[in-house]
Scaffold this motif. Structure first.
Motif, mmCIF file in Angstrom:
data_model
loop_
_atom_site.group_PDB
_atom_site.id
_atom_site.type_symbol
_atom_site.label_atom_id
_atom_site.label_comp_id
_atom_site.label_asym_id
_atom_site.label_seq_id
_atom_site.Cartn_x
_atom_site.Cartn_y
_atom_site.Cartn_z
ATOM 1 N N ASN A 1 4.944 28.746 42.926
ATOM 2 C CA ASN A 1 5.914 29.565 42.197
ATOM 3 C C ASN A 1 7.091 28.729 41.715
ATOM 4 O O ASN A 1 7.534 27.798 42.411
ATOM 5 C CB ASN A 1 6.453 30.683 43.097
ATOM 6 N N THR A 2 7.616 29.084 40.548
ATOM 7 C CA THR A 2 8.830 28.472 40.024
ATOM 8 C C THR A 2 10.051 29.148 40.647
ATOM 9 O O THR A 2 10.108 30.373 40.731
ATOM 10 C CB THR A 2 8.901 28.618 38.499
ATOM 11 N N VAL A 3 11.022 28.326 41.069
ATOM 12 C CA VAL A 3 12.271 28.858 41.619
ATOM 13 C C VAL A 3 13.443 28.145 40.935
ATOM 14 O O VAL A 3 13.544 26.918 40.987
ATOM 15 C CB VAL A 3 12.361 28.641 43.145
ATOM 16 N N THR B 1 7.696 25.986 44.573
ATOM 17 C CA THR B 1 7.291 26.045 45.975
ATOM 18 C C THR B 1 5.770 26.016 46.020
ATOM 19 O O THR B 1 5.096 26.614 45.174
ATOM 20 C CB THR B 1 7.795 27.325 46.660
ATOM 21 N N ILE B 2 5.220 25.314 47.011
ATOM 22 C CA ILE B 2 3.770 25.128 47.123
ATOM 23 C C ILE B 2 3.317 25.532 48.520
ATOM 24 O O ILE B 2 3.769 24.953 49.518
ATOM 25 C CB ILE B 2 3.369 23.656 46.871
ATOM 26 N N ASP B 3 2.441 26.516 48.596
ATOM 27 C CA ASP B 3 1.754 26.861 49.841
ATOM 28 C C ASP B 3 0.331 26.345 49.690
ATOM 29 O O ASP B 3 -0.499 26.965 49.011
ATOM 30 C CB ASP B 3 1.781 28.371 50.073
ATOM 31 N N ILE B 4 0.030 25.188 50.300
ATOM 32 C CA ILE B 4 -1.189 24.473 49.920
ATOM 33 C C ILE B 4 -2.473 25.136 50.400
ATOM 34 O O ILE B 4 -3.546 24.804 49.913
ATOM 35 C CB ILE B 4 -1.153 22.997 50.384
ATOM 36 N N THR C 1 9.126 19.408 32.986
ATOM 37 C CA THR C 1 7.738 19.551 32.545
ATOM 38 C C THR C 1 7.241 20.943 32.888
ATOM 39 O O THR C 1 7.784 21.612 33.765
ATOM 40 C CB THR C 1 6.834 18.483 33.199
ATOM 41 N N VAL C 2 6.194 21.369 32.160
ATOM 42 C CA VAL C 2 5.542 22.648 32.431
ATOM 43 C C VAL C 2 4.111 22.351 32.883
ATOM 44 O O VAL C 2 3.363 21.652 32.191
ATOM 45 C CB VAL C 2 5.521 23.558 31.193
ATOM 46 N N LEU C 3 3.760 22.858 34.050
ATOM 47 C CA LEU C 3 2.444 22.618 34.640
ATOM 48 C C LEU C 3 1.674 23.925 34.747
ATOM 49 O O LEU C 3 2.268 25.001 34.876
ATOM 50 C CB LEU C 3 2.603 22.003 36.039
ATOM 51 N N TYR C 4 0.357 23.815 34.707
ATOM 52 C CA TYR C 4 -0.454 24.990 35.003
ATOM 53 C C TYR C 4 -0.245 25.356 36.471
ATOM 54 O O TYR C 4 -0.243 24.494 37.345
ATOM 55 C CB TYR C 4 -1.931 24.703 34.742
ATOM 56 N N GLY C 5 -0.091 26.649 36.727
ATOM 57 C CA GLY C 5 0.156 27.112 38.076
ATOM 58 C C GLY C 5 -1.123 27.415 38.826
ATOM 59 O O GLY C 5 -2.223 26.967 38.455
ATOM 60 N N SER C 6 -1.004 28.208 39.869
ATOM 61 C CA SER C 6 -2.141 28.496 40.743
ATOM 62 C C SER C 6 -2.843 29.793 40.389
ATOM 63 O O SER C 6 -3.998 30.003 40.777
ATOM 64 C CB SER C 6 -1.654 28.579 42.197
ATOM 65 N N ASN C 7 -2.187 30.671 39.636
ATOM 66 C CA ASN C 7 -2.736 31.997 39.368
ATOM 67 C C ASN C 7 -3.155 32.101 37.909
ATOM 68 O O ASN C 7 -2.465 32.688 37.083
ATOM 69 C CB ASN C 7 -1.700 33.070 39.707
ATOM 70 N N ILE C 8 -4.302 31.503 37.594
ATOM 71 C CA ILE C 8 -4.820 31.526 36.226
ATOM 72 C C ILE C 8 -6.116 32.313 36.216
ATOM 73 O O ILE C 8 -7.130 31.878 36.772
ATOM 74 C CB ILE C 8 -5.043 30.100 35.687
ATOM 75 N N PHE D 1 7.503 25.664 35.988
ATOM 76 C CA PHE D 1 8.529 24.993 35.196
ATOM 77 C C PHE D 1 9.369 24.135 36.130
ATOM 78 O O PHE D 1 10.132 24.657 36.945
ATOM 79 C CB PHE D 1 9.408 26.026 34.488
ATOM 80 N N LEU D 2 9.215 22.820 36.018
ATOM 81 C CA LEU D 2 10.019 21.888 36.808
ATOM 82 C C LEU D 2 11.061 21.275 35.892
ATOM 83 O O LEU D 2 10.723 20.696 34.856
ATOM 84 C CB LEU D 2 9.154 20.779 37.411
ATOM 85 N N LYS D 3 12.324 21.398 36.256
ATOM 86 C CA LYS D 3 13.395 20.834 35.435
ATOM 87 C C LYS D 3 14.447 20.211 36.326
ATOM 88 O O LYS D 3 14.824 20.779 37.351
ATOM 89 C CB LYS D 3 14.033 21.913 34.555
#
Length: 564
Positions: free
Chosen positions: A51-53, A351-354, A528-535, A341-343
């Motif tokens: 998730n983006t925070v 946040t990453i819950d692996i 940068t903008v990355l593909y997330g986990s919920n696609i 969205f990482l800026k």
């Protein structure tokens, strides 16, 4: 890779040795040698929740480098970067003299640059590094004397702490500035400032009156108000000049304020202000007394002020509509979001819950849940019941090239961070794979290459993906040597900088960040903008679909023979 039969035999031998040694401290050397081929190791992918925070205002005092200027990012929106710094006497308690006649006051901060060519006339052509936008784009730059005291010590309740200052304190600083614009010289360079890549040439005169030209690297260079510095520095009195504590309390420092200049886009550069100086040149009468009498001599003198006191990077953001939407998106505990969205700066992290967040049972059998959550994701519970040798584990994040710009995109290319950084949020520290990696790159930006997070690029020099190694971290979780925690993902300006900066707003929105983010993210001006986990994708068998670019955990493992 490794087509030579000798290398193949060596690798097979190493693999056999590794399989025999099947304790939880499985030797890591084999995983390093196998690279991306992985031979006959099994692969299993795990869904993560990402998730983006938004960070909100962040601690931004005493950063190693600071942005200055204006940059309009085609993805994230506009950033204005102001700056405030204390000044310190290079030589406290100086002898000033009398009958002062001012010559010049010059402010100079070197720009990060490199030589493009050595010219036949002995000059050099430079290009500016760490520049966003074009060097010929102007903006309004005004320098003021700061009226805001940047103290060393603060308090959190009764506890004494090192004072913190934040990126959103522009109104505090601006409201207390002294009204005189100090860079008010001829040419209106303050209203038409640009980061000039030209080699500097300065004429210096020696004690015998002979002049010569001294060349230096490109710099932010401003002529400041001579009368103001005569009155408020040279004539400030011995008490105000006797020590740096006294001087900083008296003069406080300089405030660099930026604004748009007409329709120009402006530009933003990263600067090491600790290398900046203010040089006051003047003539004065110096009286000396010896056994033979008193002598007064009119002399050429200089007083140097360093920018080595406390500093604050001040940021004003105007987010794009799409970025603001991402910051406002609901936090999805179970599946995460479709884009990350990482800026840097006052920006956002992920946040990453692996192993995701599904925790329906505690017996490690997802087909027969016992209904008793144990605080551990079911996927990790299940993995702990297996006797796998984990050869490699990694997180892969694909860049959304349609958003960030590429040959096939109508979006203007946006600058991309060369690296991203994965860290332990609750404990505010690096993960094991970072700590164990002592590799050195050809530049410091490429250190810790095994740990990774380095941008992989395509032929058009645009980003494809980032891959971060989490092998040791996953092994420690499976062996229950470490506690399962939420991880953070941020951009980083310096992979070797692992200190943490405080988030100013402690509210439910920023709660997942545990009050801190990496300082190296605050320093970075890009994102940068990355593909997330919920696609979600209706054609999961299409290898070109976005579904296969989703953020995920991949584990290469070997299952011992007695388990088969």
């Amino acid at each position: 890779m490794y087509k030579n039969s000798f290398f193949s035999q060596v690798l097979l031998g190493l693999t056999a040795m590794l399989i025999i040694s099947c304790d939880k401290d499985f030797n890591e050397i084999g995983a390093d040698i196998i690279g991306d081929d992985h031979y006959n190791f099994e692969l299993k992918s795990y869904d993560i929740a990402a998730n983006t925070v938004g960070t909100g205002p962040v601690q931004s005092n005493n950063l190693p480098i600071n942005p200055l200027g204006i940059y309009n990012n085609p993805v994230f929106g506009k950033t204005k970067a102001h700056f405030v710094t204390q000044l310190e006497l290079k030589t406290p308690n100086p002898t000033i003299g009398t009958n002062i006649q001012m010559t010049s006051v010059t402010l100079s901060v070197p720009l990060f640059s490199h030589v493009v060519s050595n010219n036949s006339d002995g000059s050099k052509t430079y290009a500016i590094d760490s520049l966003l936008g074009s060097s010929n784009q102007i903006f309004d730059l005004k320098v003021y004397r700061s009226g805001y005291f940047l103290g060393d010590v603060g308090y959190e309740g009764p506890t004494q702490i090192t004072q913190k200052y934040y990126s959103n304190q522009t109104p505090d600083i601006d409201g207390l500035k002294h009204p005189t614009v100090l860079n008010n010289g001829p040419g209106s360079e303050n209203e038409n400032f640009f980061f000039n890549p030209a080699e500097r040439e300065d004429t210096v005169v020696n004690s015998e009156g002979e002049s010569s030209v001294v060349k230096s690297v490109p710099a932010l260079r401003l002529e400041l108000d001579k009368d103001y510095f005569k009155t408020h520095v040279l004539e400030a009195g011995a008490t105000n000049l006797q020590s740096n504590n006294a001087f900083k309390n008296h003069f406080r420092g300089l405030y660099f304020k930026v604004a748009e200049a007409g329709t120009s886009a402006g530009a933003l550069a990263m600067l090491d202000f600790t290398k900046g100086i203010v040089t006051i040149k003047y003539k004065a009468d110096i009286t000396t007394t010896t056994s033979t009498g008193t002598t007064t001599t009119n002399m050429d003198l200089s007083l140097i002020l360093n920018m080595t006191g406390n500093t604050v990077s001040l940021l004003e953001n105007e987010p794009s509509a799409e970025y603001q939407s991402a910051l406002n998106a609901d936090f999805d505990e179970e599946q995460g979001q479709s884009r990350l969205f990482l800026k840097g700066g006052e920006g956002s992290v992920a946040t990453i819950d692996i192993f995701g967040n599904t925790d329906a049972n505690s017996n490690g059998d997802p087909d027969a849940p016992d209904g008793i959550p144990n605080g551990i994701p079911d996927a990790l519970d299940e993995l702990r019941t297996k006797n796998w040798l984990i050869n490699e584990a990694s997180l892969t994040f694909y860049v959304d090239r349609d958003m960030m710009g590429s040959e096939s995109s109508e979006v203007p290319d946006a600058p991309e961070p060369e690296r991203i950084y994965l860290y332990d949020i609750p404990n505010k520290r690096q993960i094991l794979d970072y700590a164990f990696d002592n590799t050195k790159g050809r530049t410091t930006k490429l250190d810790k290459g095994i740990y990774g997070g380095i941008l992989e690029k395509s032929a058009d020099d645009r980003g494809i993906k980032y891959k971060i190694r989490v092998t040791n971290y996953v092994r420690s979780l499976v062996g229950q040597d470490s506690t399962y925690v939420r991880l953070g993902l941020s951009v980083t300006e310096n992979i070797n900088l692992i200190t943490m900066a405080k988030v100013r707003l402690e509210n439910p929105v920023t709660e997942p960040l545990n009050k801190f983010i990496p300082t190296a993210s605050v320093v970075s001006p890009v994102g940068t903008v990355l593909y997330g986990s919920n696609i979600q994708n209706s054609t999961p068998n299409d290898p070109d679909s976005d579904y296969y670019k989703r953020a995920r955990l991949e584990i290469y493992y070997t299952e011992p023979t007695n388990n088969q």
